[in-house]
Design a protein around this motif. Structure first.
Motif, PDB file in Angstrom:
ATOM      1  N   GLU A   1      52.182  40.631  47.675  1.00 26.63           N
ATOM      2  CA  GLU A   1      52.770  39.598  46.837  1.00 26.63           C
ATOM      3  C   GLU A   1      51.818  38.413  46.678  1.00 26.63           C
ATOM      4  N   GLU A   2      51.182  38.014  47.791  1.00 31.47           N
ATOM      5  CA  GLU A   2      50.226  36.916  47.727  1.00 31.47           C
ATOM      6  C   GLU A   2      49.015  37.295  46.884  1.00 31.47           C
ATOM      7  N   THR A   3      48.573  38.546  47.013  1.00 33.10           N
ATOM      8  CA  THR A   3      47.443  39.017  46.224  1.00 33.10           C
ATOM      9  C   THR A   3      47.756  38.943  44.736  1.00 33.10           C
ATOM     10  N   ALA A   4      48.926  39.459  44.358  1.00 33.38           N
ATOM     11  CA  ALA A   4      49.308  39.471  42.946  1.00 33.38           C
ATOM     12  C   ALA A   4      49.456  38.055  42.403  1.00 33.38           C
ATOM     13  N   ALA A   5      50.066  37.164  43.193  1.00 38.65           N
ATOM     14  CA  ALA A   5      50.262  35.786  42.735  1.00 38.65           C
ATOM     15  C   ALA A   5      48.921  35.096  42.517  1.00 38.65           C
ATOM     16  N   MET A   6      47.993  35.266  43.445  1.00 38.87           N
ATOM     17  CA  MET A   6      46.693  34.618  43.315  1.00 38.87           C
ATOM     18  C   MET A   6      45.899  35.223  42.158  1.00 38.87           C
ATOM     19  N   ALA A   7      45.996  36.527  41.992  1.00 40.97           N
ATOM     20  CA  ALA A   7      45.281  37.180  40.890  1.00 40.97           C
ATOM     21  C   ALA A   7      45.821  36.708  39.546  1.00 40.97           C
ATOM     22  N   ALA A   8      47.147  36.535  39.461  1.00 41.98           N
ATOM     23  CA  ALA A   8      47.742  36.065  38.209  1.00 41.98           C
ATOM     24  C   ALA A   8      47.277  34.657  37.880  1.00 41.98           C
ATOM     25  N   VAL A   9      47.219  33.800  38.882  1.00 49.06           N
ATOM     26  CA  VAL A   9      46.743  32.432  38.670  1.00 49.06           C
ATOM     27  C   VAL A   9      45.279  32.448  38.237  1.00 49.06           C
ATOM     28  N   MET A  10      44.468  33.249  38.901  1.00 47.08           N
ATOM     29  CA  MET A  10      43.051  33.319  38.561  1.00 47.08           C
ATOM     30  C   MET A  10      42.849  33.846  37.147  1.00 47.08           C
ATOM     31  N   LEU A  11      43.635  34.874  36.773  1.00 43.51           N
ATOM     32  CA  LEU A  11      43.496  35.455  35.447  1.00 43.51           C
ATOM     33  C   LEU A  11      43.875  34.449  34.365  1.00 43.51           C
ATOM     34  N   ALA A  12      44.921  33.659  34.632  1.00 38.74           N
ATOM     35  CA  ALA A  12      45.360  32.668  33.649  1.00 38.74           C
ATOM     36  C   ALA A  12      44.301  31.601  33.413  1.00 38.74           C
ATOM     37  N   GLN A  13      43.480  31.329  34.425  1.00 38.18           N
ATOM     38  CA  GLN A  13      42.459  30.287  34.317  1.00 38.18           C
ATOM     39  C   GLN A  13      41.086  30.834  33.945  1.00 38.18           C
ATOM     40  N   LEU A  14      40.969  32.152  33.841  1.00 42.69           N
ATOM     41  CA  LEU A  14      39.669  32.778  33.655  1.00 42.69           C
ATOM     42  C   LEU A  14      39.300  32.858  32.170  1.00 42.69           C
ATOM     43  N   PRO A  15      38.146  32.352  31.781  1.00 41.77           N
ATOM     44  CA  PRO A  15      37.685  32.526  30.393  1.00 41.77           C
ATOM     45  C   PRO A  15      37.306  33.989  30.168  1.00 41.77           C
ATOM     46  N   THR A  16      38.211  34.756  29.606  1.00 39.72           N
ATOM     47  CA  THR A  16      38.002  36.204  29.516  1.00 39.72           C
ATOM     48  C   THR A  16      36.815  36.574  28.630  1.00 39.72           C
ATOM     49  N   SER A  17      36.512  35.745  27.656  1.00 41.42           N
ATOM     50  CA  SER A  17      35.366  36.061  26.804  1.00 41.42           C
ATOM     51  C   SER A  17      34.043  35.900  27.549  1.00 41.42           C
ATOM     52  N   GLU A  18      34.046  35.043  28.571  1.00 38.83           N
ATOM     53  CA  GLU A  18      32.839  34.802  29.346  1.00 38.83           C
ATOM     54  C   GLU A  18      32.701  35.779  30.501  1.00 38.83           C
ATOM     55  N   TYR A  19      33.844  36.214  31.059  1.00 39.75           N
ATOM     56  CA  TYR A  19      33.834  37.134  32.209  1.00 39.75           C
ATOM     57  C   TYR A  19      34.752  38.328  31.902  1.00 39.75           C
ATOM     58  N   PRO A  20      34.404  39.136  30.896  1.00 39.50           N
ATOM     59  CA  PRO A  20      35.324  40.190  30.446  1.00 39.50           C
ATOM     60  C   PRO A  20      35.595  41.269  31.484  1.00 39.50           C
ATOM     61  N   TYR A  21      34.585  41.630  32.272  1.00 36.30           N
ATOM     62  CA  TYR A  21      34.785  42.724  33.227  1.00 36.30           C
ATOM     63  C   TYR A  21      35.598  42.277  34.439  1.00 36.30           C
ATOM     64  N   LEU A  22      35.419  41.031  34.861  1.00 36.45           N
ATOM     65  CA  LEU A  22      36.230  40.488  35.941  1.00 36.45           C
ATOM     66  C   LEU A  22      37.683  40.381  35.503  1.00 36.45           C
ATOM     67  N   ALA A  23      37.897  39.944  34.265  1.00 42.98           N
ATOM     68  CA  ALA A  23      39.258  39.849  33.747  1.00 42.98           C
ATOM     69  C   ALA A  23      39.899  41.225  33.645  1.00 42.98           C
ATOM     70  N   GLU A  24      39.129  42.209  33.207  1.00 39.48           N
ATOM     71  CA  GLU A  24      39.647  43.566  33.092  1.00 39.48           C
ATOM     72  C   GLU A  24      40.049  44.124  34.451  1.00 39.48           C
ATOM     73  N   LEU A  25      39.192  43.951  35.447  1.00 42.59           N
ATOM     74  CA  LEU A  25      39.493  44.446  36.787  1.00 42.59           C
ATOM     75  C   LEU A  25      40.743  43.774  37.347  1.00 42.59           C
ATOM     76  N   THR A  26      40.846  42.478  37.143  1.00 39.30           N
ATOM     77  CA  THR A  26      42.000  41.739  37.657  1.00 39.30           C
ATOM     78  C   THR A  26      43.292  42.186  36.985  1.00 39.30           C
ATOM     79  N   ALA A  27      43.260  42.292  35.670  1.00 38.81           N
ATOM     80  CA  ALA A  27      44.474  42.637  34.924  1.00 38.81           C
ATOM     81  C   ALA A  27      44.879  44.090  35.098  1.00 38.81           C
ATOM     82  N   ASP A  28      43.901  44.979  35.064  1.00 43.29           N
ATOM     83  CA  ASP A  28      44.216  46.409  35.018  1.00 43.29           C
ATOM     84  C   ASP A  28      44.156  47.110  36.375  1.00 43.29           C
ATOM     85  N   HIS A  29      43.781  46.376  37.415  1.00 45.16           N
ATOM     86  CA  HIS A  29      43.721  46.998  38.745  1.00 45.16           C
ATOM     87  C   HIS A  29      44.422  46.141  39.799  1.00 45.16           C
ATOM     88  N   VAL A  30      43.935  44.919  39.981  1.00 47.75           N
ATOM     89  CA  VAL A  30      44.488  44.070  41.049  1.00 47.75           C
ATOM     90  C   VAL A  30      45.954  43.730  40.793  1.00 47.75           C
TER      91      VAL A  30
END
Length: 214
Positions: free
Chosen positions: A152-181
């Motif tokens: 639960e803590e992992t998912a909550a932190m990942a969601a917060v990080m994804l919301a703040q992440l510039p996906t156009s600048e870090y597309p692969y990190l955003a993909e891993l976070t959204a589609d795996h973590v």
């Protein structure tokens, strides 16, 4: 009071409050004795920490010589990681290179013997032992540094990080976070067995090749 009680109490103190909290005075308080009396059972703090490391190695399940080398080392590695999870301070102590205790020596001898009986040369046994333990210690230290412990803590932190992440600048990190973590049931700890099996498969390939490793 005896040496075994001193060591066990020191391990419990380090488990609950960290190795930095371990002083002879504090240990004496937990033992209900004066700090100076502890020196009747350990020579100094270095001797105490060496003994604590030896106690940790004694908790690790020894590989069975009745098993094939790969499942034997796999079971031992899982046990080792579990022990380091119980004693997080041990990732910074490891074993003494100058004064290892009987538990440490027995453990190392059995692991070396498992590789040797599994067809590894002496040189490749050294490579394999180093590679496996570096992976276990490294993974344990990585887990220890994570700011979350539950799914639960992992998912909550990942969601917060994804919301703040510039996906156009870090597309692969955003993909891993959204589609795996952020997938239900994700746990970073599950990565351990994946990496371990890759490691063991690689060691098997190394064992079976005539290539020299330097």
């Amino acid at each position: 009071m005896n040496r075994e009680r001193v060591i066990a109490t020191a391990v419990r103190l380090a488990d609950t409050e960290g190795l930095e909290a371990l002083t002879m005075r504090r240990l004496g308080e937990d033992l209900n004795v004066k700090a100076m009396s502890i020196y009747n059972h350990v020579a100094n703090k270095d001797d105490l920490i060496n003994a604590m490391a030896d106690a940790i190695f004694s908790e690790i399940e020894l590989p069975s010589h009745s098993d094939e080398w790969k499942p034997a080392i796999r079971k031992r590695s899982i046990s080792f990681r579990d022990v380091l999870a119980r004693h997080a301070w041990a990732t910074t102590v490891r074993d003494s290179g100058t004064n290892p205790g009987p538990g440490t020596l027995r453990h190392h001898d059995r692991v070396i013997g498992t590789f040797r009986n599994g067809g590894f040369s002496i040189e490749k046994t050294a490579h394999a032992f180093s590679a496996v333990d570096s992976y276990i210690y490294g993974f344990a230290m990585q887990e220890k540094s994570l700011p979350f412990t539950t799914q639960e803590e992992t998912a909550a932190m990942a969601a917060v990080m994804l919301a703040q992440l510039p996906t156009s600048e870090y597309p692969y990190l955003a993909e891993l976070t959204a589609d795996h973590v952020l997938k239900p049931g994700y746990s970073y700890g599950d990565e351990f067995l994946v990496g371990l099996d890759l490691m063991l498969d690689g060691l098997e390939t190394m064992r079976d090749t005539d290539q020299a490793f330097e």
